[in-house]
Scaffold this motif. Structure first.
Motif, PDB file in Angstrom:
ATOM      1  N   GLN A  26       0.953  -1.165   0.130  1.00 51.62           N
ATOM      2  CA  GLN A  26      -0.130  -0.038  -0.014  1.00 51.62           C
ATOM      3  C   GLN A  26       0.924   1.275   0.005  1.00 51.62           C
ATOM      4  O   GLN A  26       0.708   2.113  -0.783  1.00 51.62           O
ATOM      5  N   GLU A 112      -3.095  -7.370   2.253  1.00 49.70           N
ATOM      6  CA  GLU A 112      -3.730  -6.520   0.932  1.00 49.70           C
ATOM      7  C   GLU A 112      -4.145  -7.585  -0.062  1.00 49.70           C
ATOM      8  O   GLU A 112      -4.455  -7.412  -1.412  1.00 49.70           O
ATOM      9  N   LYS A 115      -6.577  -6.310  -2.818  1.00 46.62           N
ATOM     10  CA  LYS A 115      -5.994  -5.706  -4.142  1.00 46.62           C
ATOM     11  C   LYS A 115      -5.154  -6.814  -5.030  1.00 46.62           C
ATOM     12  O   LYS A 115      -4.774  -6.317  -6.011  1.00 46.62           O
TER      13      LYS A 115
END
Length: 192
Positions: A26, A112, A115
């Protein structure tokens, strides 16, 4: 490309690996990679159209490095005289969790997931297979039942990988060795 010089693509991947390791997925931007690699933004985007593609390429590179390091660790263990199964098992796990880039890979995938693409998960399976392969190979050197593999792996993951990921103290090695030894004696093949 000049002979002996690393390619720009390899350089970008190396820089990205370092940034992903230090900052996570990120917090790492393409602009940071451009700046740290001292290349142009078009150069990065011509090789890696998205940050996810760059991360997947970095993960592939980290997997290759992990394979080399685990192969070296196995060679050292196999050349050691009179090393116990448990001592070698813990040593392999210690090599695995001893690298910040491998821990960062777990943190990125776990933190994450939303994503990531299916291809990322497939690459992560390959990444973890490096450890599993080294452990399996070590196991074949000893008269240890394959039934013990998953139990030993689960306990080792909880005792070594999880504390490393959480920046917590790991269990003392002799305490872990005793727990793994006890586990091996309690998990035995069924009588036929």
């Amino acid at each position: 490309m000049a002979r002996g010089r690393p390619s720009k693509k390899a350089h970008i991947v190396e820089v990205a690996c370092e940034l992903f390791t230090k900052q996570g997925y990120q917090s790492t931007s393409i602009d940071q990679v451009v700046l740290a690699a001292a290349v142009s933004k078009p150069t990065v985007y011509s090789n890696f159209p998205t940050k996810l593609v760059l991360w997947e390429t970095a993960l592939f590179s980290l997997t290759e490095r992990a394979q080399e390091e685990m192969d070296i660790a196995l060679l050292k263990l196999n050349s050691a005289k009179e090393l116990s199964f448990i001592t070698g098992w813990i040593a392999l796990w210690s090599v695995w969790v001893g690298k910040a880039e491998r821990l960062a890979s777990y943190r990125i995938l776990l933190g994450e997931q939303h994503k990531m693409a299916p291809s990322t998960f497939a690459l992560f399976v390959d990444f973890e297979a490096v450890l599993e392969s080294a452990l399996s190979e070590w196991m074949t050197e000893f008269p240890v039942s394959p039934m013990n593999f998953f139990a030993l792996k689960a306990v080792s993951k909880e005792a070594l990988l999880m504390p490393a990921l959480m920046n917590q103290a790991m269990i003392e090695e002799n305490n872990l060795a005793q727990q793994l030894t006890d586990l091996m004696t309690s998990v035995s093949p069924p009588n036929r």
